[in-house]
Design an enzyme around this catalytic site. Sequence first.
Site, PDB file in Angstrom:
ATOM      1  N   ARG A  46       0.975  -1.090  -0.078  1.00 50.68           N
ATOM      2  CA  ARG A  46      -0.027   0.132  -0.037  1.00 50.68           C
ATOM      3  C   ARG A  46       1.034   1.214   0.064  1.00 50.68           C
ATOM      4  O   ARG A  46       0.562   2.084  -0.647  1.00 50.68           O
ATOM      5  CB  ARG A  46      -0.861  -0.030   1.235  1.00 50.68           C
ATOM      6  CG  ARG A  46      -2.107  -1.213   1.216  1.00 50.68           C
ATOM      7  CD  ARG A  46      -3.185  -1.110   2.248  1.00 50.68           C
ATOM      8  NE  ARG A  46      -2.577  -0.894   3.694  1.00 50.68           N
ATOM      9  CZ  ARG A  46      -2.623  -2.152   4.500  1.00 50.68           C
ATOM     10  NH1 ARG A  46      -2.932  -3.062   3.977  1.00 50.68           N
ATOM     11  NH2 ARG A  46      -2.102  -1.910   5.664  1.00 50.68           N
ATOM     12  N   LYS A 136     -12.438  14.952   1.786  1.00 55.88           N
ATOM     13  CA  LYS A 136     -13.518  14.519   1.080  1.00 55.88           C
ATOM     14  C   LYS A 136     -14.579  13.795   1.856  1.00 55.88           C
ATOM     15  O   LYS A 136     -14.175  12.991   2.789  1.00 55.88           O
ATOM     16  CB  LYS A 136     -12.938  13.621   0.029  1.00 55.88           C
ATOM     17  CG  LYS A 136     -13.989  13.054  -0.974  1.00 55.88           C
ATOM     18  CD  LYS A 136     -13.550  12.023  -1.922  1.00 55.88           C
ATOM     19  CE  LYS A 136     -13.956  10.513  -1.174  1.00 55.88           C
ATOM     20  NZ  LYS A 136     -13.552   9.432  -2.367  1.00 55.88           N
ATOM     21  N   GLU A 177     -18.905  15.008  -2.134  1.00 57.38           N
ATOM     22  CA  GLU A 177     -19.125  14.003  -3.221  1.00 57.38           C
ATOM     23  C   GLU A 177     -20.411  13.402  -3.015  1.00 57.38           C
ATOM     24  O   GLU A 177     -20.659  12.491  -2.400  1.00 57.38           O
ATOM     25  CB  GLU A 177     -17.888  13.145  -2.982  1.00 57.38           C
ATOM     26  CG  GLU A 177     -18.151  12.031  -4.395  1.00 57.38           C
ATOM     27  CD  GLU A 177     -17.073  11.001  -4.180  1.00 57.38           C
ATOM     28  OE1 GLU A 177     -16.272  10.854  -3.431  1.00 57.38           O
ATOM     29  OE2 GLU A 177     -16.965  10.123  -5.081  1.00 57.38           O
ATOM     30  N   LYS A 219     -17.781  17.199  -6.095  1.00 55.74           N
ATOM     31  CA  LYS A 219     -17.529  16.117  -6.742  1.00 55.74           C
ATOM     32  C   LYS A 219     -18.652  15.354  -7.229  1.00 55.74           C
ATOM     33  O   LYS A 219     -18.871  14.399  -6.343  1.00 55.74           O
ATOM     34  CB  LYS A 219     -16.591  15.181  -6.045  1.00 55.74           C
ATOM     35  CG  LYS A 219     -16.010  13.851  -6.671  1.00 55.74           C
ATOM     36  CD  LYS A 219     -14.846  13.373  -5.775  1.00 55.74           C
ATOM     37  CE  LYS A 219     -14.351  12.267  -6.361  1.00 55.74           C
ATOM     38  NZ  LYS A 219     -12.859  11.685  -6.076  1.00 55.74           N
TER      39      LYS A 219
END
Length: 340
Positions: A46, A136, A177, A219
Amino acid sequence: MDRQKLESVAQAIVAPGKGVLAADESFPTIEKRLKSINLESTEEYRRGYRELLFTTDGVEEFIGGVITFDETMRHETVDGIPFPELLTSRGIYPGIKVDKGTRDLALYPGEKFTQGLDGLRERLAEYVELGAAFTKWRTVYTIGKDIPTEYGYNANAASLAQYAALCQEAGLVPIVEPEVLMDGDHTIERCEEVTTYALEAVFAELFAAGVSLEGMLLKPNMILSGKDCSVQAGVQEIAEATIRVLKRTVPSAVPGIVFLSGGQTPAQATENLSAMNAIGGFPWQMSFSYGRALQEETLNSWLGKSENVPEAQNVFYRRAKLNSLARYGEYTPELETAAV
Ligand code: 13P
């Protein structure tokens, strides 16, 4: 709230030619992505994969911000440079996904509700310390026979607005979003209808919460036919429908719209964005915040092997550049096979 700072960060992230890399896969999502190239989701894969993306030479020309995940925000390069510091030194704003994913919306079968408002103020304070400039939060809407419901729209819109208010209070630019999923056999008209309701509800709540529209980014999904719909809308129809919906619902004070890719192929996501910018005539920067569409080809060239890193970085650079061209409406499908 320092409105001027929020505005200047929001504008810088979507400066002409630039967009956002969404590299904020949660543990289950990154596991899925790594599994697609037969890798186990170890911490080193990762970290190493994100280092590959964040150290790609020259992408700062096309990428104004990177959304990370909690773990990635705390990772560093092999040379010991914390990722937020690395990104900032390259002129790329570091961001962080702060929602805690979705669960079933109680008593509303088929609908989802986003988790993570509890303790958010405290988590945001820590992310500011770690160097985050923006955040976000994603809400999700599945299209079905009788869903989304009015309650589903409103509950999710309220969570987005409270999240955005907390972020601005902390000096962070919120990316809002609301994602209407492509899954299903619905028509493009139905996607248009649902997205219109979702965005209407979101902006009503943002207004009620006192969120500064100049200091945020939206978004949204593009307006598309459902993945399993027998009639698939073409590029021009998608671009026109998307612009129409956004013009009806998004105040011009919002500096930028950064689309999610949502399961489109990399080439489709680039082509659709370019078609919108070629039409033009809207008040916002029209840009990208792609996850899969920016990363899929890179993952497939990397395959977890260090000897593949240079080629994988070339592939990432190339897709970022194609999306940057799409910001000016200058992408054509022929570029997929040309030297860029
Ligand atoms: P996709 O572009 O893969 O849809 O991801 C963007 C994102 O951040 C979804 O929350």
